[in-house]
Write a protein that holds these residues in place. Structure first.
Motif, PDB file in Angstrom:
ATOM      1  N   MET A 130       0.854  -1.185   0.000  1.00 27.07           N
ATOM      2  CA  MET A 130       0.000   0.000   0.000  1.00 27.07           C
ATOM      3  C   MET A 130       0.885   1.228   0.000  1.00 27.07           C
ATOM      4  O   MET A 130       1.941   1.229   0.589  1.00 27.07           O
ATOM      5  CB  MET A 130      -0.835   0.047   1.273  1.00 27.07           C
ATOM      6  CG  MET A 130      -1.959  -0.931   1.382  1.00 27.07           C
ATOM      7  SD  MET A 130      -3.406  -0.572   0.421  1.00 27.07           S
ATOM      8  CE  MET A 130      -3.682   1.162   0.701  1.00 27.07           C
ATOM      9  N   HIS A 185      -1.164 -10.948   5.379  1.00 26.41           N
ATOM     10  CA  HIS A 185      -0.493  -9.923   4.564  1.00 26.41           C
ATOM     11  C   HIS A 185      -0.147  -8.739   5.459  1.00 26.41           C
ATOM     12  O   HIS A 185      -1.032  -8.012   5.920  1.00 26.41           O
ATOM     13  CB  HIS A 185      -1.425  -9.479   3.424  1.00 26.41           C
ATOM     14  CG  HIS A 185      -0.848  -8.440   2.502  1.00 26.41           C
ATOM     15  ND1 HIS A 185      -0.592  -8.687   1.172  1.00 26.41           N
ATOM     16  CD2 HIS A 185      -0.491  -7.147   2.717  1.00 26.41           C
ATOM     17  CE1 HIS A 185      -0.110  -7.591   0.610  1.00 26.41           C
ATOM     18  NE2 HIS A 185      -0.036  -6.634   1.526  1.00 26.41           N
ATOM     19  N   HIS A 213       5.491  -4.144  -6.224  1.00 27.19           N
ATOM     20  CA  HIS A 213       4.158  -3.535  -6.170  1.00 27.19           C
ATOM     21  C   HIS A 213       3.833  -2.926  -7.541  1.00 27.19           C
ATOM     22  O   HIS A 213       4.723  -2.380  -8.194  1.00 27.19           O
ATOM     23  CB  HIS A 213       4.186  -2.442  -5.090  1.00 27.19           C
ATOM     24  CG  HIS A 213       2.854  -1.947  -4.686  1.00 27.19           C
ATOM     25  ND1 HIS A 213       2.168  -1.006  -5.413  1.00 27.19           N
ATOM     26  CD2 HIS A 213       2.065  -2.268  -3.634  1.00 27.19           C
ATOM     27  CE1 HIS A 213       1.007  -0.758  -4.812  1.00 27.19           C
ATOM     28  NE2 HIS A 213       0.925  -1.513  -3.724  1.00 27.19           N
ATOM     29  N   GLU A 216       3.521  -8.434  -3.567  1.00 24.90           N
ATOM     30  CA  GLU A 216       2.260  -8.171  -4.161  1.00 24.90           C
ATOM     31  C   GLU A 216       2.418  -7.587  -5.547  1.00 24.90           C
ATOM     32  O   GLU A 216       3.236  -6.697  -5.778  1.00 24.90           O
ATOM     33  CB  GLU A 216       1.406  -7.240  -3.294  1.00 24.90           C
ATOM     34  CG  GLU A 216       2.064  -5.953  -2.815  1.00 24.90           C
ATOM     35  CD  GLU A 216       1.143  -5.190  -1.853  1.00 24.90           C
ATOM     36  OE1 GLU A 216       0.092  -4.716  -2.292  1.00 24.90           O
ATOM     37  OE2 GLU A 216       1.507  -5.093  -0.655  1.00 24.90           O
ATOM     38  N   HIS A 228      -2.645  -7.317  -5.584  1.00 19.48           N
ATOM     39  CA  HIS A 228      -3.053  -5.995  -5.128  1.00 19.48           C
ATOM     40  C   HIS A 228      -3.970  -5.430  -6.206  1.00 19.48           C
ATOM     41  O   HIS A 228      -3.581  -5.349  -7.367  1.00 19.48           O
ATOM     42  CB  HIS A 228      -1.809  -5.111  -4.935  1.00 19.48           C
ATOM     43  CG  HIS A 228      -2.105  -3.661  -4.754  1.00 19.48           C
ATOM     44  ND1 HIS A 228      -2.070  -3.030  -3.532  1.00 19.48           N
ATOM     45  CD2 HIS A 228      -2.433  -2.694  -5.659  1.00 19.48           C
ATOM     46  CE1 HIS A 228      -2.356  -1.750  -3.675  1.00 19.48           C
ATOM     47  NE2 HIS A 228      -2.583  -1.512  -4.960  1.00 19.48           N
ATOM     48  N   HIS A 256      -5.380  -9.751  -1.912  1.00 19.97           N
ATOM     49  CA  HIS A 256      -5.130  -9.154  -0.604  1.00 19.97           C
ATOM     50  C   HIS A 256      -5.941  -7.874  -0.463  1.00 19.97           C
ATOM     51  O   HIS A 256      -6.238  -7.196  -1.449  1.00 19.97           O
ATOM     52  CB  HIS A 256      -3.623  -8.946  -0.409  1.00 19.97           C
ATOM     53  CG  HIS A 256      -3.184  -7.532  -0.433  1.00 19.97           C
ATOM     54  ND1 HIS A 256      -3.308  -6.703   0.652  1.00 19.97           N
ATOM     55  CD2 HIS A 256      -2.636  -6.784  -1.410  1.00 19.97           C
ATOM     56  CE1 HIS A 256      -2.846  -5.505   0.330  1.00 19.97           C
ATOM     57  NE2 HIS A 256      -2.442  -5.523  -0.914  1.00 19.97           N
ATOM     58  N   ASP A 297      -2.370  -5.753   6.649  1.00 18.77           N
ATOM     59  CA  ASP A 297      -1.715  -4.808   5.737  1.00 18.77           C
ATOM     60  C   ASP A 297      -1.016  -3.709   6.545  1.00 18.77           C
ATOM     61  O   ASP A 297      -0.882  -2.578   6.081  1.00 18.77           O
ATOM     62  CB  ASP A 297      -2.675  -4.205   4.715  1.00 18.77           C
ATOM     63  CG  ASP A 297      -1.964  -3.736   3.445  1.00 18.77           C
ATOM     64  OD1 ASP A 297      -0.775  -4.078   3.258  1.00 18.77           O
ATOM     65  OD2 ASP A 297      -2.582  -3.018   2.646  1.00 18.77           O
TER      66      ASP A 297
HETATM   67 ZN   LIG Z   1      -1.560  -3.845  -1.589  1.00 13.89          ZN
END
Ligand SMILES: [Zn+2]
Ligand SMILES: [Zn+2]
Length: 281
Positions: free
Chosen positions: A1, A25, A84, A113, A154, A178, A228
């Protein structure tokens, strides 16, 4: 994230224990862990409330090296490695070679991810554009297939794009979404495909209407739970710093939504995590 985490707000208090739980996660490095002692301290806090193991996720190459190492420091930690989607520009030949080596390690239990993020392009400097993300996503799908490991997806504002790429490339045997935050239609598509949906603190947000309508559609044997962390701290601590020990807040909110005993949701989700990641502890 990629998001802001306030450091000014006090950390949430420890919840009532709820066991057994597995955090499917999390990002231990972004939670501030640097070495084996830091990792042990986070897992001790988690273990005290029933969170017995975590999967720590990499979102760039340095994080991938760190996550694979951290999984070797502590029996309660497993890793997933990948780039990511917002960082897909960095997937050059050297990065591919290194990720392949790391992903093959036995305590690296998933590839990711990866996926698609259509929220950040144009908002975040240096964010990979959608076409680059598609190419990187396809590469991670192929890697997961070659290694026989789960693919950790993701998906931010990208339901259709993610499904298109999965269909075009052919999904690996095991797929995990996730921080599933989509609505009922997407939940049905994923459930019908046999994929796993991992719920984070967002399911406890009262204004997450679509997600809260979708959560009951997830079959009990395809449900995972995650923090997360340090992001997405569950209600009522939204905005504070998240850590794996906060997972019981999310699971209790989910159990209330599903009208199921929290202990049953915990037992189901941790059995699923053990099976999907092939955990050995
Ligand atoms: Zn993510
Ligand atoms: Zn994450």
């Amino acid at each position: 994230m990629v998001c802001d985490v306030s450091t000014k707000v006090l950390p949430p208090p420890a919840p009532e224990p709820l066991a057994p739980l597995i955090d499917a996660h999390t990002h231990l490095d972004a939670c501030g862990a640097r070495d084996a002692d830091d990792v042990a301290a986070i897992l001790d806090r988690a273990g005290a409330v029933g969170v017995q193991a975590v999967v720590t996720i990499a979102d760039d190459l340095a994080a991938a090296r760190w996550a694979a190492a951290a999984a070797g420091w502590d029996d309660r930690v497993y890793a997933a490695v990948g780039l990511h989607p917002t960082r897909a520009d960095a997937l050059d030949d050297a990065a591919r070679a290194e990720l392949e080596t790391l992903a093959a390690e036995p305590r690296v239990v998933a590839v990711g991810e990866t996926g698609m993020d259509l929220y950040w392009p144009g908002r975040l400097d240096g964010c990979a554009d959608p076409a680059t993300q598609v190419e990187a996503f396809a590469w991670h799908i192929d890697l997961a297939k070659r290694l026989g490991k789960p693919l950790m997806i993701h998906n931010r504002d990208a339901d259709a794009a993610v499904l298109d790429v999965l269909r075009a490339e052919g999904a690996p045997e095991t797929v995990i979404f996730h921080c599933f935050s989509s609505g009922p239609e997407m939940a049905r598509s994923c459930a019908d495909a046999g994929w796993y949906l991992s719920l984070s603190g967002t399911v406890s947000f009262r204004n997450a209407r679509e997600l809260r309508a979708a959560a009951p559609l997830i079959p009990a044997d395809q449900l995972l739970v995650e923090t997360d962390a340090p992001f997405l701290t569950p209600h009522p601590y939204r905005g504070a710093r998240n850590e794996p020990y906060c997972l019981p807040y999310t699971v209790r909110a989910l159990a209330e939504l599903l009208d199921r005993p929290a202990g049953d949701v915990a037992a189901d989700s941790s059995a699923n995590a053990r099976r999907v990641y092939n955990l050995t502890y």
